[in-house]
Design a protein around this motif. Sequence first.
Motif, PDB file in Angstrom:
ATOM      1  N   ASP A   1     -29.193  -1.129  66.419  1.00 55.58           N
ATOM      2  CA  ASP A   1     -30.047  -2.048  66.876  1.00 55.58           C
ATOM      3  C   ASP A   1     -29.744  -3.255  65.685  1.00 55.58           C
ATOM      4  OD1 ASP A   1     -30.440  -1.573  64.098  1.00 55.58           O
ATOM      5  OD2 ASP A   1     -32.552  -0.514  64.002  1.00 55.58           O
ATOM      6  N   GLY A   2     -28.909  -3.105  65.208  1.00 58.08           N
ATOM      7  CA  GLY A   2     -28.653  -5.158  64.588  1.00 58.08           C
ATOM      8  C   GLY A   2     -28.563  -5.113  63.539  1.00 58.08           C
ATOM      9  N   ILE A   3     -29.764  -4.368  62.625  1.00 65.70           N
ATOM     10  CA  ILE A   3     -30.080  -4.553  61.945  1.00 65.70           C
ATOM     11  C   ILE A   3     -29.229  -4.500  60.720  1.00 65.70           C
ATOM     12  CG2 ILE A   3     -32.479  -3.555  60.264  1.00 65.70           C
ATOM     13  CD1 ILE A   3     -32.985  -4.838  62.046  1.00 65.70           C
ATOM     14  N   VAL A   4     -29.277  -5.682  59.861  1.00 69.82           N
ATOM     15  CA  VAL A   4     -28.432  -5.021  58.333  1.00 69.82           C
ATOM     16  C   VAL A   4     -27.947  -4.351  57.079  1.00 69.82           C
ATOM     17  CG1 VAL A   4     -30.458  -6.457  56.689  1.00 69.82           C
ATOM     18  CG2 VAL A   4     -28.152  -7.283  57.034  1.00 69.82           C
ATOM     19  N   ILE A   5     -27.716  -4.299  57.081  1.00 68.02           N
ATOM     20  CA  ILE A   5     -26.827  -3.165  56.198  1.00 68.02           C
ATOM     21  C   ILE A   5     -26.153  -4.440  54.977  1.00 68.02           C
ATOM     22  CG2 ILE A   5     -25.383  -1.010  55.568  1.00 68.02           C
ATOM     23  CD1 ILE A   5     -25.608  -0.554  58.963  1.00 68.02           C
ATOM     24  N   LEU A   6     -27.072  -3.513  53.640  1.00 64.27           N
ATOM     25  CA  LEU A   6     -25.739  -4.130  52.911  1.00 64.27           C
ATOM     26  C   LEU A   6     -25.081  -3.612  52.244  1.00 64.27           C
ATOM     27  CD1 LEU A   6     -26.199  -6.735  50.530  1.00 64.27           C
ATOM     28  CD2 LEU A   6     -28.529  -4.896  49.054  1.00 64.27           C
ATOM     29  N   LEU A   7     -24.153  -4.132  52.058  1.00 60.34           N
ATOM     30  CA  LEU A   7     -22.348  -3.390  52.032  1.00 60.34           C
ATOM     31  C   LEU A   7     -22.628  -3.706  49.633  1.00 60.34           C
ATOM     32  CD1 LEU A   7     -20.161  -4.983  54.300  1.00 60.34           C
ATOM     33  CD2 LEU A   7     -21.693  -1.745  54.249  1.00 60.34           C
ATOM     34  N   ASP A   8     -22.777  -4.852  49.936  1.00 61.07           N
ATOM     35  CA  ASP A   8     -22.637  -4.985  47.962  1.00 61.07           C
ATOM     36  C   ASP A   8     -23.981  -5.476  47.431  1.00 61.07           C
ATOM     37  OD1 ASP A   8     -21.551  -5.298  45.381  1.00 61.07           O
ATOM     38  OD2 ASP A   8     -19.090  -7.176  46.640  1.00 61.07           O
ATOM     39  N   PRO A   9     -25.066  -4.801  46.876  1.00 66.49           N
ATOM     40  CA  PRO A   9     -25.726  -5.791  46.632  1.00 66.49           C
ATOM     41  C   PRO A   9     -25.801  -6.395  44.639  1.00 66.49           C
ATOM     42  CG  PRO A   9     -25.629  -3.407  45.576  1.00 66.49           C
ATOM     43  CD  PRO A   9     -24.418  -3.544  46.448  1.00 66.49           C
ATOM     44  N   THR A  10     -24.178  -6.903  44.347  1.00 62.69           N
ATOM     45  CA  THR A  10     -23.937  -7.231  43.384  1.00 62.69           C
ATOM     46  C   THR A  10     -22.457  -7.625  43.580  1.00 62.69           C
ATOM     47  OG1 THR A  10     -23.050  -4.964  42.086  1.00 62.69           O
ATOM     48  CG2 THR A  10     -25.656  -5.736  41.551  1.00 62.69           C
TER      49      THR A  10
END
Length: 66
Positions: A30-39
């Motif tokens: 669905d193209g929703i964001v995925i956070l790969l690196d929170p820092t």
Amino acid sequence: MKVTVDDEKCCAAGTCVMVAPEVFDQREEDGIVILLDPTPAAELHDAVRECVQVCPAGAIQVSEDA
């Protein structure tokens, strides 16, 4: 810097992935964001700040304290 995303707000525009692909990705279905690196590393901070500014849904937040 600490990055958080609200995937409920995300409208799947993909701008964050284009600006900072080291930090953000999108779900295949669905193209929703995925956070790969929170820092993210310091050299990515400007790109992440740009993502916050250009996100049409306001789904990305940054805390500069971390």
